[in-house]
Structures are given as structure tokens and as C-alpha cells.
Design a protein around this motif. Structure first.
Motif, PDB file in Angstrom:
ATOM      1  N   GLY A 147     -10.681   1.189  16.443  1.00 23.88           N
ATOM      2  CA  GLY A 147     -11.366   1.429  17.587  1.00 23.88           C
ATOM      3  C   GLY A 147     -11.150   0.107  18.550  1.00 23.88           C
ATOM      4  N   ALA A 148     -11.206  -1.048  18.364  1.00 24.59           N
ATOM      5  CA  ALA A 148     -10.889  -1.896  19.155  1.00 24.59           C
ATOM      6  C   ALA A 148      -9.432  -2.039  19.580  1.00 24.59           C
ATOM      7  CB  ALA A 148     -11.238  -3.231  18.671  1.00 24.59           C
ATOM      8  N   LEU A 149      -8.381  -1.955  18.747  1.00 19.71           N
ATOM      9  CA  LEU A 149      -6.895  -1.726  19.154  1.00 19.71           C
ATOM     10  C   LEU A 149      -6.611  -0.733  19.907  1.00 19.71           C
ATOM     11  CD1 LEU A 149      -5.373  -2.993  15.416  1.00 19.71           C
ATOM     12  CD2 LEU A 149      -5.528  -4.372  17.673  1.00 19.71           C
ATOM     13  N   ARG A 150      -7.145   0.290  19.633  1.00 18.95           N
ATOM     14  CA  ARG A 150      -6.511   1.536  20.298  1.00 18.95           C
ATOM     15  C   ARG A 150      -7.611   1.976  21.515  1.00 18.95           C
ATOM     16  NH1 ARG A 150      -1.961   2.973  20.056  1.00 18.95           N
ATOM     17  NH2 ARG A 150      -2.511   5.070  20.525  1.00 18.95           N
ATOM     18  N   GLU A 151      -8.870   1.123  21.506  1.00 20.38           N
ATOM     19  CA  GLU A 151      -9.682   1.256  22.616  1.00 20.38           C
ATOM     20  C   GLU A 151     -10.102   2.934  22.405  1.00 20.38           C
ATOM     21  OE1 GLU A 151      -8.140   0.110  26.364  1.00 20.38           O
ATOM     22  OE2 GLU A 151      -7.932  -1.855  25.844  1.00 20.38           O
ATOM     23  N   ASN A 152     -10.525   3.245  21.358  1.00 24.49           N
ATOM     24  CA  ASN A 152     -11.088   4.457  21.068  1.00 24.49           C
ATOM     25  C   ASN A 152     -12.552   4.224  20.797  1.00 24.49           C
ATOM     26  OD1 ASN A 152     -12.130   6.860  19.396  1.00 24.49           O
ATOM     27  ND2 ASN A 152     -10.109   7.060  18.658  1.00 24.49           N
ATOM     28  N   THR A 153     -13.426   4.949  22.068  1.00 24.52           N
ATOM     29  CA  THR A 153     -14.864   4.835  22.141  1.00 24.52           C
ATOM     30  C   THR A 153     -15.554   5.474  20.987  1.00 24.52           C
ATOM     31  OG1 THR A 153     -14.840   6.812  23.542  1.00 24.52           O
ATOM     32  CG2 THR A 153     -14.744   4.287  24.603  1.00 24.52           C
ATOM     33  N   PHE A 154     -14.986   6.777  20.421  1.00 24.41           N
ATOM     34  CA  PHE A 154     -15.522   7.172  19.402  1.00 24.41           C
ATOM     35  C   PHE A 154     -15.722   6.347  18.095  1.00 24.41           C
ATOM     36  CE2 PHE A 154     -15.294   9.885  15.514  1.00 24.41           C
ATOM     37  CZ  PHE A 154     -16.549  10.475  15.602  1.00 24.41           C
ATOM     38  N   LEU A 155     -14.481   5.662  17.687  1.00 28.96           N
ATOM     39  CA  LEU A 155     -14.647   5.028  16.421  1.00 28.96           C
ATOM     40  C   LEU A 155     -15.410   3.727  16.822  1.00 28.96           C
ATOM     41  CD1 LEU A 155     -10.752   4.843  15.302  1.00 28.96           C
ATOM     42  CD2 LEU A 155     -12.621   6.101  14.463  1.00 28.96           C
ATOM     43  N   LEU A 156     -15.430   3.089  17.811  1.00 31.36           N
ATOM     44  CA  LEU A 156     -16.231   1.886  18.410  1.00 31.36           C
ATOM     45  C   LEU A 156     -17.881   2.187  18.357  1.00 31.36           C
ATOM     46  CD1 LEU A 156     -14.527   0.464  21.252  1.00 31.36           C
ATOM     47  CD2 LEU A 156     -14.621  -0.549  18.864  1.00 31.36           C
ATOM     48  N   LYS A 157     -18.254   3.560  18.724  1.00 24.43           N
ATOM     49  CA  LYS A 157     -19.706   4.013  18.669  1.00 24.43           C
ATOM     50  C   LYS A 157     -19.873   4.214  17.092  1.00 24.43           C
ATOM     51  CE  LYS A 157     -19.744   6.095  23.371  1.00 24.43           C
ATOM     52  NZ  LYS A 157     -20.074   7.015  24.021  1.00 24.43           N
ATOM     53  N   PHE A 158     -19.208   4.828  16.395  1.00 25.21           N
ATOM     54  CA  PHE A 158     -19.198   4.890  14.978  1.00 25.21           C
ATOM     55  C   PHE A 158     -19.387   3.346  14.252  1.00 25.21           C
ATOM     56  CE2 PHE A 158     -17.159   4.943  10.849  1.00 25.21           C
ATOM     57  CZ  PHE A 158     -17.948   6.001   9.809  1.00 25.21           C
ATOM     58  N   PHE A 159     -18.668   2.640  14.654  1.00 26.37           N
ATOM     59  CA  PHE A 159     -18.790   1.341  14.162  1.00 26.37           C
ATOM     60  C   PHE A 159     -20.125   0.692  14.477  1.00 26.37           C
ATOM     61  CE2 PHE A 159     -18.332  -3.268  14.710  1.00 26.37           C
ATOM     62  CZ  PHE A 159     -17.895  -3.628  13.313  1.00 26.37           C
ATOM     63  N   SER A 160     -20.491   0.874  15.567  1.00 26.20           N
ATOM     64  CA  SER A 160     -21.954   0.384  16.184  1.00 26.20           C
ATOM     65  C   SER A 160     -23.096   1.121  15.490  1.00 26.20           C
ATOM     66  CB  SER A 160     -22.103   0.556  17.620  1.00 26.20           C
ATOM     67  OG  SER A 160     -21.180  -0.371  18.389  1.00 26.20           O
ATOM     68  N   VAL A 161     -22.997   2.417  15.520  1.00 23.06           N
ATOM     69  CA  VAL A 161     -24.061   3.085  14.654  1.00 23.06           C
ATOM     70  C   VAL A 161     -24.332   2.614  13.411  1.00 23.06           C
ATOM     71  CG1 VAL A 161     -24.756   5.212  14.143  1.00 23.06           C
ATOM     72  CG2 VAL A 161     -24.104   4.847  16.249  1.00 23.06           C
ATOM     73  N   PHE A 162     -23.200   2.640  12.478  1.00 26.68           N
ATOM     74  CA  PHE A 162     -23.329   2.419  11.005  1.00 26.68           C
ATOM     75  C   PHE A 162     -23.599   0.758  10.813  1.00 26.68           C
ATOM     76  CE2 PHE A 162     -21.780   6.713  10.456  1.00 26.68           C
ATOM     77  CZ  PHE A 162     -22.367   6.949   9.387  1.00 26.68           C
ATOM     78  N   LEU A 163     -22.944  -0.076  11.526  1.00 18.73           N
ATOM     79  CA  LEU A 163     -23.231  -1.517  11.331  1.00 18.73           C
ATOM     80  C   LEU A 163     -24.862  -1.575  11.898  1.00 18.73           C
ATOM     81  CD1 LEU A 163     -21.860  -3.927  10.594  1.00 18.73           C
ATOM     82  CD2 LEU A 163     -21.380  -4.358  12.867  1.00 18.73           C
ATOM     83  N   GLY A 164     -25.399  -0.814  12.710  1.00 18.63           N
ATOM     84  CA  GLY A 164     -26.530  -0.959  12.874  1.00 18.63           C
ATOM     85  C   GLY A 164     -27.880  -0.420  12.000  1.00 18.63           C
ATOM     86  N   LEU A 165     -27.096   0.895  11.349  1.00 18.77           N
ATOM     87  CA  LEU A 165     -27.812   1.455  10.222  1.00 18.77           C
ATOM     88  C   LEU A 165     -27.911   0.455   9.083  1.00 18.77           C
ATOM     89  CD1 LEU A 165     -29.217   3.804   9.042  1.00 18.77           C
ATOM     90  CD2 LEU A 165     -26.961   4.553   8.373  1.00 18.77           C
TER      91      LEU A 165
END
Length: 197
Positions: free
Chosen positions: A11-29
């Protein structure tokens, strides 16, 4: 963890907002699950203590059944200078170490070598030092084996190292929060750049 790390990295390398949001949500969970587990552990510490005793006693029963479990028990008993969950008599739960007359094992009324008090003069480990030691009087046993239980020694270790244990948990939590903030910041930066197009 692999999927979460993959989502954050790609998500960071490809600047993919969906993967970054997925990462944030699950890390928060995961963060909130860890926080909940910590609060519940504090509230139900007596229940956890009972479960720890149950876990140790079950592992004492299966001591010779699994070599990895055997090594884990030996490590714990050597590290915390303890023997059994509550004391050496917990080894009566094991079929090889119990003191019944019908037990034909050579280890009858003994304990594993990891319960033994180490002699600093000995270079070679005596794996038979625990044989027949529980036939002696309790006061005599103290010169040969550790008589404190591992559950109590573990609890004492946690209390003695409370700052290190709690510092580790706080450090991991701060890293997770930092990761969430960085991911959300990158998402907002990507959205700001896309808005300028």
C-alpha cells in the motif's frame, strides 16, 4: 501478520489507499484487542493464575510425551529455580515420576534434572540427580532440589520485572499507533495529490 505487513508495504509502495486503509483498520483492531486483553488480564488475574496452574500441571503429566514440551519445562524450571506448579510433589501427576508402588520406572519418586540445585563445581550435567529425591524428608530435599513451585516463581518474576513487562507492552502499543498514524497520513497525502489533478 504476513497479510497485514504485505498490505502496509505494498500500500505504501504503490500508494494504494485501499491497502493502506485495510492496514490501518486491522492494526487498530489488533491494538484494541491487545488493550482489551490487558484490561481483562488485570481484572481476572485470579482466573489466569488458576489457568496457569492447570496448564503447568497438564504439561507435567505429558512431560515425557513431547521432547519440545520437555525442553520447555526444563528451561522454565532451570530459569526460575523451581519444580512443578506448586512444588516437587506435582510430579506425582506424571506416570514416570509418581510414587505409587506399581510404578516400575527408575524415575519413581524423583523429579527431572532441571529441578536439581546446580553444583557450581560440576562441569558435566548430572541428569540423574533427581532420582529418589522425593523419598527424603522435605527439609533434606532442599539441599538437592528446588522446592518452590513454578507458578509462584513466575508470578514473582513478573512482579520483579513489572517495569520491563509493562514497558514492552507500551512500546509495542506506541509502535502500532505510530503505524496507524503514518498510514492515515499517507492516505491523506495521496488524496490531496489526487485532488490537485
Amino acid at each position: 501478520m504476513f497479510v497485514l505487513g504485505f498490505a502496509g508495504c505494498i500500500g505504501a509502495l504503490r500508494e494504494n489507499t485501499f491497502l493502506l486503509k485495510f492496514f490501518s483498520v486491522f492494526l487498530g483492531l489488533i491494538f484494541f484487542l491487545e488493550l482489551t486483553a490487558g484490561v481483562l488480564a488485570f481484572i481476572f488475574k485470579d482466573w489466569i493464575k488458576d489457568q496457569l496452574n492447570f496448564f503447568i500441571n497438564n504439561n507435567v503429566k505429558a512431560y515425557r510425551d513431547d521432547i519440545d514440551l520437555q525442553n520447555l519445562i526444563d528451561f522454565a524450571q532451570e530459569y526460575w529455580s523451581c519444580c512443578g506448579a506448586h512444588g516437587p510433589n506435582d510430579w506425582n501427576l506424571n506416570i514416570y515420576f509418581n510414587c505409587t508402588d506399581s510404578n516400575p520406572s527408575r524415575e519413581r519418586c524423583g523429579v527431572p534434572f532441571s529441578c536439581c540445585v546446580k553444583d557450581p563445581a560440576e562441569d558435566v550435567l548430572n541428569t540423574q540427580c533427581g532420582y529418589d529425591v522425593r523419598l527424603k524428608l522435605e527439609l533434606e530435599q532442599q539441599s538437592f532440589i528446588h522446592t518452590k513451585g513454578c507458578a509462584g516463581q513466575f508470578e514473582k518474576w513478573v512482579q520483579d520485572n513489572l517495569i520491563v513487562v509493562s514497558g514492552t507492552f507500551v512500546g509495542v502499543a506506541l509502535l502500532q499507533i505510530f503505524g496507524i498514524c503514518l498510514a492515515q497520513n499517507l492516505v491523506s497525502d495521496i488524496n490531496a495529490v489526487k485532488a490537485n489533478w
